[in-house]
Design an enzyme around this catalytic site. Sequence first.
Site, short mmCIF file in Angstrom:
data_model
loop_
_atom_site.label_atom_id
_atom_site.label_comp_id
_atom_site.label_asym_id
_atom_site.label_seq_id
_atom_site.Cartn_x
_atom_site.Cartn_y
_atom_site.Cartn_z
N TYR A 166 0.83 -1.21 0.00
CA TYR A 166 0.00 0.00 0.00
C TYR A 166 0.86 1.26 0.00
O TYR A 166 1.70 1.46 0.88
CB TYR A 166 -0.89 -0.01 1.24
CG TYR A 166 -2.13 0.84 1.16
CD1 TYR A 166 -3.24 0.41 0.45
CD2 TYR A 166 -2.22 2.04 1.84
CE1 TYR A 166 -4.40 1.16 0.39
CE2 TYR A 166 -3.38 2.81 1.79
CZ TYR A 166 -4.47 2.36 1.07
OH TYR A 166 -5.63 3.11 1.04
N SER B 13 1.06 -7.83 1.79
CA SER B 13 0.04 -6.88 2.24
C SER B 13 -0.88 -6.53 1.07
O SER B 13 -1.55 -7.42 0.55
CB SER B 13 0.71 -5.66 2.87
OG SER B 13 -0.23 -4.87 3.54
N GLN B 14 -0.94 -5.27 0.63
CA GLN B 14 -1.73 -4.98 -0.56
C GLN B 14 -1.24 -5.82 -1.73
O GLN B 14 -2.05 -6.34 -2.52
CB GLN B 14 -1.63 -3.50 -0.94
CG GLN B 14 -2.35 -3.17 -2.25
CD GLN B 14 -2.14 -1.75 -2.70
OE1 GLN B 14 -3.02 -0.91 -2.59
NE2 GLN B 14 -0.95 -1.46 -3.23
N ASP C 96 -0.14 -9.42 14.02
CA ASP C 96 -0.34 -8.43 12.97
C ASP C 96 -1.65 -7.69 13.21
O ASP C 96 -2.74 -8.27 13.08
CB ASP C 96 -0.35 -9.14 11.61
CG ASP C 96 -0.37 -8.20 10.43
OD1 ASP C 96 -0.61 -6.99 10.62
OD2 ASP C 96 -0.15 -8.68 9.30
N HIS D 99 3.17 -6.90 11.26
CA HIS D 99 2.92 -6.89 9.82
C HIS D 99 4.18 -7.13 8.99
O HIS D 99 4.07 -7.37 7.78
CB HIS D 99 2.25 -5.57 9.43
CG HIS D 99 1.61 -5.61 8.08
ND1 HIS D 99 0.72 -6.60 7.69
CD2 HIS D 99 1.72 -4.78 7.01
CE1 HIS D 99 0.33 -6.38 6.46
NE2 HIS D 99 0.91 -5.29 6.01
#
Length: 330
Positions: free
Chosen positions: A94, A190-191, A276, A305
């Site tokens: 992100y 993640s993203q 996370d 994370h």
Amino acid sequence: MPLFDLSRGELERYLPERREPADFGDFWRRTLAEARSVDRAVETLPYAAHLPLVDALDVSFAGFGGQRVHGWWVRPAGVAPVGGWPVVVQFLGYGDGRGTPLDWLVWPAAGFAVLVMDTRGQGARARRAGSTGDDGGSASPHVEGFLTKGISSPDDYYYRRVFTDSVLAVDVARSLPGADRERVAVQGTSQGGAIALAAAALADGVAAALVNVPFLCHVERAIEITESRPYAELLEFARTRKTEVSRAFETLAYFDGMTLAAHGTAPALFSVALMDDICPPSTVYAAYNHYAGPKEIEVYTYNKHEGGGEHHDLRQIQWLQEQFAVVGNE
């Protein structure tokens, strides 16, 4: 952040009901057919990386709506082996941008070519700069960021454009010089993990998926148990635009990783971090447990994370070398 989500045993059994729209398949078939009706118009320019062991190309192609999407093609230098180099299509976290080829040397060093796809509209705040704008979507209000951009309609939603770009990036990767069309993996964190999961479900010719601490999975639960960004953007939207929340979740059902996972069939390696608070572990397991193909998951009990960090980088390399029968620098 200490352990805050379900117990390890509960996570392993966690299989929430999917809210897959009745027209999910039709929506994505229509979206991809429209996107593929436009010539990809792939352009490549040599990039002087001044690194004798790799070759780099500045790549762009026509993505969703015909808009130019930028990327890097970085591969081991020299003549490709018979059949070509195995390929990793790399998706970004992100706010991150494609940076320069110097950021993407690990996969070529491990014997792979990598296509790094810039994420439209991102790369203005993170460490790496982006090169791709985003001309699409609704003009309706949204919370600063990308999670609620165009969320009132699946057709206008930001991630419709991004996920379509990812499918087209896989198409492009299979056509690039030196690529092995049969050994194409998708990877992201993640993203980037959410985008990789979407590509594994929607793209043609994906032979393996590396999905790390993925975002955008089981979103309704995510905003119930974390206030961390980016999910905080959706919370802020729900607090201020109360009458639009139901419609927002109807839109998200077309893009939720839990829904997409049920359509992914390539062998996949997931990762999850049990502390996370950005992509909570139950949301990752919701996608993992619904994933339809052969799968493994690496669990990092005491990590947030960052997940497994460099340890997991090495695990991914080893796993993908085994999947694609890569030995050293082929």
